[in-house]
Design a protein around this motif. Sequence first.
Motif, short mmCIF file in Angstrom:
data_model
loop_
_atom_site.label_atom_id
_atom_site.label_comp_id
_atom_site.label_asym_id
_atom_site.label_seq_id
_atom_site.Cartn_x
_atom_site.Cartn_y
_atom_site.Cartn_z
N ILE A 196 -18.31 -44.51 -66.77
CA ILE A 196 -19.46 -44.67 -67.67
C ILE A 196 -19.44 -43.61 -68.76
N ILE A 197 -19.20 -42.37 -68.37
CA ILE A 197 -19.12 -41.27 -69.34
C ILE A 197 -18.01 -41.53 -70.35
N PHE A 198 -16.86 -41.96 -69.87
CA PHE A 198 -15.73 -42.28 -70.75
C PHE A 198 -16.13 -43.37 -71.74
N CYS A 199 -16.75 -44.44 -71.25
CA CYS A 199 -17.15 -45.56 -72.12
C CYS A 199 -18.21 -45.14 -73.13
N ASP A 251 -26.44 -46.37 -75.66
CA ASP A 251 -27.10 -47.33 -74.77
C ASP A 251 -26.35 -48.66 -74.67
N VAL A 252 -25.43 -48.90 -75.59
CA VAL A 252 -24.67 -50.14 -75.58
C VAL A 252 -23.86 -50.28 -74.28
N VAL A 253 -23.43 -49.16 -73.72
CA VAL A 253 -22.61 -49.21 -72.51
C VAL A 253 -23.42 -49.78 -71.34
N PHE A 302 -26.14 -51.60 -71.51
CA PHE A 302 -26.46 -53.00 -71.82
C PHE A 302 -25.29 -53.91 -71.51
N LEU A 303 -24.12 -53.56 -72.01
CA LEU A 303 -22.94 -54.41 -71.76
C LEU A 303 -22.59 -54.46 -70.29
N LYS A 304 -22.67 -53.33 -69.62
CA LYS A 304 -22.38 -53.30 -68.18
C LYS A 304 -23.29 -54.27 -67.44
N ASP A 305 -24.56 -54.28 -67.80
CA ASP A 305 -25.53 -55.14 -67.13
C ASP A 305 -25.42 -56.61 -67.54
N GLU A 306 -24.99 -56.87 -68.76
CA GLU A 306 -25.06 -58.23 -69.31
C GLU A 306 -23.72 -58.92 -69.54
N ILE A 307 -22.61 -58.24 -69.31
CA ILE A 307 -21.30 -58.81 -69.66
C ILE A 307 -21.04 -60.15 -68.95
N ASN A 308 -21.60 -60.33 -67.78
CA ASN A 308 -21.38 -61.58 -67.05
C ASN A 308 -22.42 -62.66 -67.36
N GLU A 314 -26.61 -56.18 -83.71
CA GLU A 314 -28.02 -56.11 -84.10
C GLU A 314 -28.74 -54.94 -83.46
N ARG A 315 -28.47 -54.69 -82.18
CA ARG A 315 -29.24 -53.69 -81.42
C ARG A 315 -28.58 -52.31 -81.33
#
Length: 128
Positions: free
Chosen positions: A87-90, A102-104, A106-112, A125-126
Amino acid sequence: MDIVTRKQLNILIQLAEADRNFDSEERELIYKIAKLKNFPEESVEELILNPEPIGTFGALSANQRFEYLYSCIELMVIDEKIFDSEIIFCIDIAIKLDFKKDVVQFLKDEINNYSKEEIRPIIFERFT
């Protein structure tokens, strides 16, 4: 040689090593991306053995920046074991790519929950 792909693969290799466990799923994803971009397998093997400094990303287009970030998150979640080091690396990569940190999460939670093309406009946008 395609320097943009080389840099992307180099980042993914370093991310795969961030948890000290470069597993087969991560390796397969890296080789899959390389193959899709016609990047030589031998060059991937060389990068695995000798990763390069990450450097800066100033010359990338917005879509290339998104591709780098998306592939990082994809690699991070592929083995379903997410470590703080990943997570820190990303987050570090996201910031270097001019995205909000915060994009990390969000993407981690929503990628699927979204396709890559559905999530792309949301990210710009965000989180830019």
